[in-house]
Scaffold this motif. Structure first.
Motif, PDB file in Angstrom:
ATOM      1  N   GLN A  85       8.080   2.414  11.012  1.00  0.00           N
ATOM      2  CA  GLN A  85       8.449   1.595   9.862  1.00  0.00           C
ATOM      3  C   GLN A  85       8.306   2.405   8.588  1.00  0.00           C
ATOM      4  N   VAL A  86       9.209   2.160   7.637  1.00  0.00           N
ATOM      5  CA  VAL A  86       9.133   2.738   6.297  1.00  0.00           C
ATOM      6  C   VAL A  86       9.287   1.585   5.314  1.00  0.00           C
ATOM      7  N   ALA A  87       8.494   1.587   4.263  1.00  0.00           N
ATOM      8  CA  ALA A  87       8.552   0.538   3.246  1.00  0.00           C
ATOM      9  C   ALA A  87       8.560   1.173   1.861  1.00  0.00           C
ATOM     10  N   TYR A  88       9.278   0.532   0.934  1.00  0.00           N
ATOM     11  CA  TYR A  88       9.348   1.022  -0.447  1.00  0.00           C
ATOM     12  C   TYR A  88       9.231  -0.157  -1.399  1.00  0.00           C
ATOM     13  N   GLU A  89       8.392  -0.001  -2.429  1.00  0.00           N
ATOM     14  CA  GLU A  89       8.220  -1.018  -3.461  1.00  0.00           C
ATOM     15  C   GLU A  89       8.827  -0.520  -4.760  1.00  0.00           C
ATOM     16  N   GLU A  90       9.292  -1.431  -5.590  1.00  0.00           N
ATOM     17  CA  GLU A  90       9.949  -1.064  -6.846  1.00  0.00           C
ATOM     18  C   GLU A  90       9.082  -0.159  -7.715  1.00  0.00           C
ATOM     19  N   ASP A  91       7.776  -0.318  -7.673  1.00  0.00           N
ATOM     20  CA  ASP A  91       6.910   0.498  -8.542  1.00  0.00           C
ATOM     21  C   ASP A  91       6.782   1.942  -8.078  1.00  0.00           C
ATOM     22  N   GLY A  92       7.389   2.288  -6.935  1.00  0.00           N
ATOM     23  CA  GLY A  92       7.391   3.680  -6.489  1.00  0.00           C
ATOM     24  C   GLY A  92       6.516   3.982  -5.292  1.00  0.00           C
ATOM     25  N   THR A  93       5.837   3.000  -4.735  1.00  0.00           N
ATOM     26  CA  THR A  93       5.009   3.231  -3.561  1.00  0.00           C
ATOM     27  C   THR A  93       5.875   3.280  -2.307  1.00  0.00           C
ATOM     28  N   LEU A  94       5.658   4.317  -1.494  1.00  0.00           N
ATOM     29  CA  LEU A  94       6.375   4.509  -0.237  1.00  0.00           C
ATOM     30  C   LEU A  94       5.332   4.575   0.877  1.00  0.00           C
ATOM     31  N   ALA A  95       5.507   3.760   1.914  1.00  0.00           N
ATOM     32  CA  ALA A  95       4.548   3.739   3.020  1.00  0.00           C
ATOM     33  C   ALA A  95       5.296   3.863   4.336  1.00  0.00           C
ATOM     34  N   SER A  96       4.685   4.559   5.293  1.00  0.00           N
ATOM     35  CA  SER A  96       5.301   4.705   6.600  1.00  0.00           C
ATOM     36  C   SER A  96       4.235   4.602   7.686  1.00  0.00           C
ATOM     37  N   ALA A  97       4.685   4.168   8.858  1.00  0.00           N
ATOM     38  CA  ALA A  97       3.779   4.043   9.997  1.00  0.00           C
ATOM     39  C   ALA A  97       4.536   4.411  11.269  1.00  0.00           C
ATOM     40  N   LEU A  98       3.825   5.021  12.202  1.00  0.00           N
ATOM     41  CA  LEU A  98       4.386   5.373  13.498  1.00  0.00           C
ATOM     42  C   LEU A  98       3.314   5.089  14.543  1.00  0.00           C
ATOM     43  N   ASN A  99       3.673   4.301  15.569  1.00  0.00           N
ATOM     44  CA  ASN A  99       2.693   3.994  16.598  1.00  0.00           C
ATOM     45  C   ASN A  99       3.323   3.990  17.980  1.00  0.00           C
ATOM     46  N   MET A 100       2.472   4.029  18.970  1.00  0.00           N
ATOM     47  CA  MET A 100       2.870   3.959  20.374  1.00  0.00           C
ATOM     48  C   MET A 100       2.101   2.800  20.986  1.00  0.00           C
ATOM     49  N   LYS A 101       2.814   1.772  21.413  1.00  0.00           N
ATOM     50  CA  LYS A 101       2.159   0.636  22.071  1.00  0.00           C
ATOM     51  C   LYS A 101       2.261   0.826  23.580  1.00  0.00           C
TER      52      LYS A 101
END
Length: 139
Positions: A85-101
């Motif tokens: 998953q990748v997420a972006y907020e208007e204020d400039g924060t970028l977050a990403s996650a990678l997992n193995m279930k």
């Protein structure tokens, strides 16, 4: 079988703001699925709180008027799937996650995850790496 489309919204009477999200899920084949989601909140920068502070909208936990998310799931085996998953907020924060279930046995799964965030806006200008291990038992 193809996926789904969801819309949700809410009005926070305390913050006097509206928030809404729309999400599209697509099943591309038996192995791969993707999603895209967008969120909007009205009057994010209001400063009507005590001492001029901004009141947080209960229905929108992101910084800014909008945020977007995108991600995927890839089934590797009957028991294992890779998720990102990748997420972006208007204020400039970028977050990403990678997992193995991984399904250890029926009702018990193990999910290690790696995270990366580049903060922006009100959260400063910094970066963070992290990881979690989730062990989940379903009954």
């Amino acid at each position: 079988d193809w996926g789904g489309f969801t819309i949700i919204g809410g009005y926070d009477a305390h913050a006097e703001t509206f928030a809404g999200k729309a999400r599209l899920d697509l099943v591309l084949n038996k192995t791969f699925s993707v999603f895209a989601m967008g969120g909007y909140q009205s009057d994010w920068g209001n400063s009507d709180g005590p001492g001029g502070s901004r009141r947080r909208n209960f229905f929108a936990s992101w910084n800014g008027d909008y945020a977007v998310w995108g991600g995927f799931t890839a089934k590797i085996t009957k028991k294992a799937s890779l998720n990102g998953q990748v997420a972006y907020e208007e204020d400039g924060t970028l977050a990403s996650a990678l997992n193995m279930k991984y399904a250890v046995v029926d009702g018990l799964s193990l999910q290690p995850e790696l995270n990366y965030t580049k903060f922006g806006g009100n959260r400063g200008d910094d970066r963070a790496f992290g990881g979690t291990i989730r062990l989940q038992r379903d009954f």
